[in-house]
Design a protein around this motif. Structure first.
Motif, PDB file in Angstrom:
ATOM      1  N   LYS A   1     -11.236   0.276   6.650  1.00  0.00           N
ATOM      2  CA  LYS A   1     -12.020  -0.722   7.381  1.00  0.00           C
ATOM      3  C   LYS A   1     -11.688  -2.138   6.911  1.00  0.00           C
ATOM      4  CE  LYS A   1     -15.975   2.277   8.374  1.00  0.00           C
ATOM      5  NZ  LYS A   1     -17.420   2.486   8.144  1.00  0.00           N
ATOM      6  N   ARG A   2     -11.542  -2.297   5.611  1.00  0.00           N
ATOM      7  CA  ARG A   2     -11.313  -3.643   5.065  1.00  0.00           C
ATOM      8  C   ARG A   2      -9.967  -4.205   5.484  1.00  0.00           C
ATOM      9  NH1 ARG A   2      -9.100  -6.143   0.546  1.00  0.00           N
ATOM     10  NH2 ARG A   2      -8.071  -4.219  -0.085  1.00  0.00           N
ATOM     11  N   THR A   3      -8.958  -3.407   5.425  1.00  0.00           N
ATOM     12  CA  THR A   3      -7.607  -3.934   5.707  1.00  0.00           C
ATOM     13  C   THR A   3      -7.396  -4.275   7.175  1.00  0.00           C
ATOM     14  OG1 THR A   3      -6.842  -1.641   5.884  1.00  0.00           O
ATOM     15  CG2 THR A   3      -6.533  -2.753   3.760  1.00  0.00           C
TER      16      THR A   3
ATOM     17  N   THR B   1      -7.081 -14.734   2.909  1.00  0.00           N
ATOM     18  CA  THR B   1      -7.521 -14.145   1.624  1.00  0.00           C
ATOM     19  C   THR B   1      -6.437 -13.237   1.061  1.00  0.00           C
ATOM     20  OG1 THR B   1      -8.554 -12.321   2.809  1.00  0.00           O
ATOM     21  CG2 THR B   1      -9.933 -14.238   2.309  1.00  0.00           C
ATOM     22  N   GLU B   2      -6.472 -13.081  -0.288  1.00  0.00           N
ATOM     23  CA  GLU B   2      -5.531 -12.158  -0.921  1.00  0.00           C
ATOM     24  C   GLU B   2      -5.795 -10.742  -0.421  1.00  0.00           C
ATOM     25  OE1 GLU B   2      -3.060 -12.712  -2.819  1.00  0.00           O
ATOM     26  OE2 GLU B   2      -3.307 -14.826  -3.348  1.00  0.00           O
ATOM     27  N   PHE B   3      -4.742 -10.013  -0.160  1.00  0.00           N
ATOM     28  CA  PHE B   3      -4.921  -8.654   0.369  1.00  0.00           C
ATOM     29  C   PHE B   3      -5.591  -7.731  -0.649  1.00  0.00           C
ATOM     30  CE2 PHE B   3      -1.579  -8.494   3.989  1.00  0.00           C
ATOM     31  CZ  PHE B   3      -2.292  -9.471   4.629  1.00  0.00           C
ATOM     32  N   ASP B   4      -5.186  -7.783  -1.949  1.00  0.00           N
ATOM     33  CA  ASP B   4      -5.763  -6.935  -3.009  1.00  0.00           C
ATOM     34  C   ASP B   4      -5.864  -5.468  -2.542  1.00  0.00           C
ATOM     35  OD1 ASP B   4      -6.862  -6.210  -5.424  1.00  0.00           O
ATOM     36  OD2 ASP B   4      -8.912  -6.746  -4.837  1.00  0.00           O
ATOM     37  N   LEU B   5      -4.750  -4.931  -2.104  1.00  0.00           N
ATOM     38  CA  LEU B   5      -4.715  -3.576  -1.547  1.00  0.00           C
ATOM     39  C   LEU B   5      -5.046  -2.536  -2.624  1.00  0.00           C
ATOM     40  CD1 LEU B   5      -1.489  -3.981   0.637  1.00  0.00           C
ATOM     41  CD2 LEU B   5      -3.877  -4.103   1.370  1.00  0.00           C
ATOM     42  N   LYS B   6      -5.840  -1.539  -2.266  1.00  0.00           N
ATOM     43  CA  LYS B   6      -6.319  -0.490  -3.200  1.00  0.00           C
ATOM     44  C   LYS B   6      -5.463   0.769  -3.129  1.00  0.00           C
ATOM     45  CE  LYS B   6      -9.915  -3.058  -4.145  1.00  0.00           C
ATOM     46  NZ  LYS B   6     -10.027  -3.747  -5.452  1.00  0.00           N
TER      47      LYS B   6
ATOM     48  N   TYR C   1       0.211   1.846   7.043  1.00  0.00           N
ATOM     49  CA  TYR C   1      -0.673   1.838   5.869  1.00  0.00           C
ATOM     50  C   TYR C   1      -1.869   2.754   6.098  1.00  0.00           C
ATOM     51  CZ  TYR C   1      -3.474  -0.137   2.044  1.00  0.00           C
ATOM     52  OH  TYR C   1      -4.218  -0.306   0.908  1.00  0.00           O
ATOM     53  N   ILE C   2      -2.461   2.687   7.280  1.00  0.00           N
ATOM     54  CA  ILE C   2      -3.599   3.561   7.623  1.00  0.00           C
ATOM     55  C   ILE C   2      -3.157   5.013   7.617  1.00  0.00           C
ATOM     56  CG2 ILE C   2      -5.225   4.171   9.465  1.00  0.00           C
ATOM     57  CD1 ILE C   2      -5.900   1.587   7.980  1.00  0.00           C
TER      58      ILE C   2
END
Length: 789
Positions: free
Chosen positions: A328-330, A232-237, A363-364
Motif C-alpha cells: 500500500k505504501r509504495t 520523499t525517500e522511498f525507504d523500501l522494506k 516490486y509488488i
C-alpha cells in the motif's frame, strides 16, 4: 534662401498644360525691385566664388547641370565656368563705388602680336574640346561622367532594392520581424537586422533544428511555475521483509506430541486449529457433528499445537502484515503531476511514469511471491520450506526516483532562469528567421552583385578622374600660355572702349596705373579718371555704367575668353536713363549674344560667347529690348520667367503672355484689375491683388484716360467724363482717387482691413465701363492677357 521659402521648381514653373518647364540657353527674368532677383544671382555667384554670405540663415539650394551633376550649399565649387554681374560683383571688384578713395581690381586680357603662342593655345583648346559640342578631351570627360553616373545609379538601385527587402523583413506590417510577438522586439529595424545578418554569417553560427524550434516556441508559451517539492525517500522494506520471511519459512520446529494425521494433512491441521479456536472453553459438543467433545482432546491438541509453532505462526502473520503495508505504501511513493512541470519535460515525465509503473508492478509481484511462500509455510507450520527469493527491483525504483529528482531540479532551475531562457529562445528563433530569409532572397548572391557593381563604379570613377586630370592639365597649360600673353593695361583700355563707343563718355575713363617696388613692376591698379584727373563724387548712373563696362571687359580676361561661361547679369540698368538703357542692350547684343557665322568652307568664324545666359531686370523698356536678342524669341532656345513676391515670400514662374508678348506696364495693370474682378475672395493667395488694387487701378486709369482725353482742360475730371456722373460712379471713382491709393489725411485706412468685396465690385465696374465705351479696345486688352471674351 532669403525671400524664397521652400521654393520647389517642379511645383511653380509649369506651362499652360501643367508640364514642368526648364531653363533654356537664353533666359530672361522679370521682377520688380526687392522681389528676389538678386538672391537668385547670388546663388550662381556662390558657384563662381566658391562661398556664400554667412549672413543668410541656413540657406538651402540644389542646382542641377545637364551633365548630371548636382550642386548644393555643401559643395558650391561647381566645376562650371560662371560669371555673374550683380551688386556683390561690384562691391568685390569696384570698391571706389563705396569709397572713392579706393581703387578698382585690375585684370588682364589677352595681348596681341604673338601669333606663335596664340596658335599653340588654339591647338590645345581644340584638343581640349568644347562642352556644348562634347568634343575633344572634354567630350571624353562628359562620356566618362555619364558612365560613372550610370554605374552609380545601377549600384544605388541594386543597393536600394536589397535595402528595401531588409526594411520590409525588419518592419513591414504583418510580416516584419518587428510585428512578430514571438521575437519580442517592437523596435526592430534595418540596423538591427543588419546586426543579425552579421551574426548568422559567422562560421560559428549553426541553424537550429525543427525540434529545437518546437521546443523554443513551447518555452515562450510557458508561465512561471511554483517550486516542485522534493519527493520523499522511498525507504523500501523489501530487503528487511525478505530477510524475515526467509528466516521464518526455513525455520525448523517440532510438536511435543504430534498427531501424525494432522502432520500428514495440512488442510486438516488448519481445519482443526480453526475449530479449536471456536470450541475450546466455549462448547461441550462439536458444532459440526453434535457429539460430545472428549475432555482429553484439548490436552492432546495443546501438545500438537505447541507454543513454538504458535509463535512461528504469529511471526509469519506479522510478515504478511508488513508485506500488505509495504504494498500500500509504495503505490504512492512517486506521485508525478504534469501540471507542476514545464511542457518541455512532458515526454521525459511520461516515460518516467511508464517505467515507474512497470517497475512498481514488478516490486509488488516480488512481494506477492514472498507472501505466497509465507502463507504456504503458515499452512504447513511444522515443515520448513526452502525460500525462493524473487528478483529485487528496489534498486531500480530508487534509480527512477533519482531520475525524477533530476527532472524536478531542472524544472525548478528553469523557473529561476525562465526570463533569460525565453530571451535566448527569442534570439535563437529570430536569428533562425533571418538565416532562412537570407537563403530565400539569395543574400550572398545579392551582395556579390552589389560588390561587382561597386567595382564598376570604382573603375568608372577612376577613368573619369584620370580624364579629369587630363582636362585640368590641359586647362592649366592653356592658362599658362595665356598668362604669357596677358596684358593688364589692355583691361582698362577695353573698359574705355565700351564707355566711349557705346555711351559717349569721353571725359570719364579707366586708367591702368603700374605699381612698382624699387625697379620691379608688381602689378597694376585701375583708377577712374575724369579729364585725366582722378574722379570723385560719381553719380549713380556713372557708377552703373563703369561697373557694367568693367564686367563686359572682364569677360575678355585670359581666364574667360574662349571658354563660353554661364553668364548671369542682374539688373544692369539701375539709375540709367532711356538712352543708356538702349546702349546697355546694344553692348550685350554686340559682345555676348553673337550669332554664329560660317565661312565659305563651312567653318565657324564666330560663335556665341556663353553656354547659357541669364538676364534679369525690373525695367519694362529694357525687357522690350531684350526680346530683340538673337534667338530670344525662339521657344526652343529661350525662356521668359517672372519673380513674384507676396509679403515676405517669392516664387519663380513662367512669364505671363501679356508681359512676354506686349511688354508694357499698361497691359500688366489691366491684368491686375481683371484678376481682382475674377479672383476668389476667400483665397489667401489673392490678398496682394486686393491690397495693391488701389494703386494699380489709379495708375491704369491715369494712362487709359490720358489717351482717351488727351486735351488739357482746367479742372477736367476724366474719371467723371468716362464713367458718368451718377451716384454709384461718383462714389466708386472718389474712393479710387482719394482712399484706395493714398493714406495722406486718412491714416486710419492703414490700420483697417481692405474692404475686399468693394474692391471686387469696383474692378468689375471698371471693366464693364471700358467694354461699354470701347468694346474693340476691351477685347484687345483681354487678348493681350491671354483671355478669350
Amino acid at each position: 534662401m532669403a525671400v524664397f521659402k521652400d521654393f520647389q521648381w517642379s511645383q511653380s514653373v509649369r506651362d499652360q498644360g501643367n508640364n514642368v518647364d526648364e531653363f533654356k540657353k537664353i533666359n530672361i527674368i522679370y521682377g520688380r525691385n526687392y522681389s528676389g532677383k538678386t538672391t537668385l544671382s547670388r546663388i550662381l555667384r556662390a558657384l563662381e566664388t566658391g562661398s556664400i554670405s554667412e549672413k543668410y540663415n541656413s540657406p538651402e539650394f540644389d542646382i542641377s547641370f545637364m551633365n548630371g551633376n548636382h550642386v548644393t550649399k555643401k559643395d558650391v565649387g561647381s566645376g562650371q565656368l560662371i560669371r555673374v554681374f550683380n551688386d556683390d560683383f561690384i562691391k568685390d571688384n569696384l570698391r571706389f563705388i563705396i569709397d572713392d578713395e579706393k581703387d578698382i581690381n585690375s585684370f588682364a586680357i589677352l595681348g596681341e602680336d604673338n601669333a606663335k603662342l596664340e596658335e599653340e593655345i588654339a591647338d590645345k583648346e581644340a584638343s581640349l574640346g568644347k562642352l556644348e559640342e562634347k568634343s575633344g578631351i572634354i567630350g571624353k570627360l562628359i562620356s566618362a561622367e555619364i558612365d560613372y553616373h550610370s554605374a552609380q545609379k545601377a549600384h544605388s538601385d541594386k543597393t536600394a532594392e536589397l535595402e528595401q527587402k531588409l526594411r520590409d523583413k525588419a518592419n513591414k506590417t504583418g510580416t516584419g520581424i518587428k510585428h512578430n510577438k514571438s521575437f519580442g522586439d517592437a523596435n526592430y529595424n534595418v540596423t538591427k537586422i543588419k546586426a543579425d545578418i552579421a551574426s548568422v554569417s559567422l562560421d560559428s553560427y549553426n541553424p537550429i533544428s525543427d525540434e529545437q524550434i518546437t521546443t523554443f516556441y513551447e518555452l515562450l508559451r510557458e508561465e512561471p511555475k511554483d517550486e516542485v517539492i522534493e519527493s520523499t525517500e522511498f525507504d523500501l522494506k523489501y530487503d528487511e521483509i525478505t530477510e524475515k520471511a526467509k528466516r521464518l519459512i526455513e525455520k525448523k520446529i517440532m510438536a511435543s506430541d504430534p498427531i501424525q494425521e494432522l502432520l500428514n494433512d495440512a488442510a486438516l491441521a488448519s481445519w482443526v486449529r480453526s475449530g479449536r479456536e471456536k470450541h475450546q472453553g466455549k462448547r461441550d459438543r462439536c458444532a459440526f457433528c453434535g457429539n460430545i467433545i472428549p475432555p482429553n482432546l484439548w490436552n492432546k491438541l495443546d501438545k500438537h499445537f505447541n507454543k513454538e509453532s504458535e509463535e512461528l505462526r504469529q511471526a509469519l502473520d506479522n510478515v504478511l502484515k508488513e508485506i500488505t503495508t509495504e504494498q500500500k505504501r509504495t503505490s504512492t511513493l512517486l506521485d508525478i503531476k504534469d501540471s507542476e512541470f514545464y511542457s518541455q519535460f512532458s515526454d521525459k515525465l511520461d516515460l518516467l511514469k511508464e517505467d515507474f509503473s512497470n517497475t512498481f508492478t514488478l516490486y509488488i509481484n516480488s512481494l506477492e511471491s514472498v507472501k505466497e511462500q509465507v502463507n504456504k509455510r503458515k499452512d504447513d507450520i511444522f515443515f520448513p520450506l526452502t525460500f525462493e527469493e524473487p528478483g529485487s527491483v528496489a534498486d531500480d525504483l530508487n534509480v527512477l526516483r533519482s531520475q525524477y529528482e533530476k527532472i524536478r531540479e531542472k524544472s525548478n532551475k528553469l523557473t529561476e532562469n525562465l526570463s533569460s531562457n525565453q530571451k535566448k529562445a527569442r534570439s535563437a528563433l529570430r536569428l533562425n528567421e533571418v538565416h532562412t530569409f537570407l537563403e530565400d532572397i539569395h543574400y550572398a548572391n545579392e551582395c556579390s552583385a552589389i560588390e561587382s557593381l561597386q567595382q564598376v563604379v570604382t573603375d568608372a570613377e577612376t577613368k573619369k578622374n584620370q580624364i579629369k586630370e587630363d582636362v585640368d592639365f590641359k586647362k592649366a597649360e592653356i592658362k599658362d600660355l595665356k598668362a604669357q600673353l596677358k596684358d593688364e593695361s589692355k583691361g582698362a583700355e577695353r573698359v574705355n572702349d565700351f564707355l566711349n563707343n557705346y555711351f559717349g563718355h569721353q571725359f570719364l575713363s579707366l586708367k591702368a596705373i603700374e605699381e612698382t617696388s624699387g625697379d620691379a613692376t608688381t602689378g597694376y591698379r585701375f583708377e577712374v579718371t575724369r579729364n585725366s584727373e582722378k574722379a570723385y563724387h560719381l553719380s549713380e548712373g556713372e557708377c552703373s555704367l563703369i561697373a557694367f563696362c568693367y564686367f563686359m571687359a572682364k569677360l575678355e580676361d585670359f581666364e574667360t575668353k574662349g571658354n563660353q561661361p554661364i553668364i548671369w547679369i542682374d539688373d544692369p540698368i539701375s539709375s540709367l536713363d532711356a538712352n543708356h538703357i538702349f546702349f546697355v542692350y546694344s553692348l550685350i547684343n554686340s559682345n555676348i549674344v553673337i550669332p554664329e557665322e560660317y565661312s565659305e568652307d563651312g567653318e565657324i568664324k564666330k560663335r556665341e560667347r556663353f553656354s547659357q545666359l541669364f538676364i534679369s531686370t525690373h525695367n519694362l523698356d529694357f525687357l522690350k529690348y531684350l526680346k530683340r536678342l538673337p534667338g530670344a524669341l525662339n521657344k526652343k532656345n529661350s525662356r521668359y520667367l517672372i519673380v513674384t513676391r507676396v509679403d515676405d515670400e517669392s516664387t519663380l514662374s513662367l512669364m505671363p503672355r501679356y508681359l512676354k508678348d506686349y511688354v508694357t506696364e499698361f497691359n500688366f495693370l489691366f491684368h491686375q484689375i481683371y484678376k481682382c474682378a475674377n479672383t476668389d475672395i476667400e483665397s489667401d493667395e489673392s490678398h496682394s491683388i486686393f491690397y495693391n488694387f488701389g494703386n494699380n487701378a489709379r495708375k491704369f486709369l491715369e494712362a487709359f484716360l490720358f489717351y482717351k482725353f488727351p486735351n488739357a482742360v482746367e479742372k477736367d475730371d476724366k474719371l467723371y467724363r468716362f464713367f458718368g456722373r451718377d451716384a454709384l460712379s461718383s462714389a466708386l471713382t472718389d474712393r479710387i482717387n482719394n482712399e484706395y491709393s493714398h493714406l495722406e489725411g486718412l491714416f486710419e485706412r492703414s490700420v483697417m482691413p481692405v474692404d475686399v468685396p468693394e474692391m471686387k465690385s469696383t474692378a468689375k465696374f471698371i471693366l464693364d465701363k471700358i467694354n461699354e465705351k470701347d468694346p474693340e479696345q476691351y477685347e484687345a486688352l483681354l487678348q493681350s492677357i491671354g483671355v478669350e471674351q
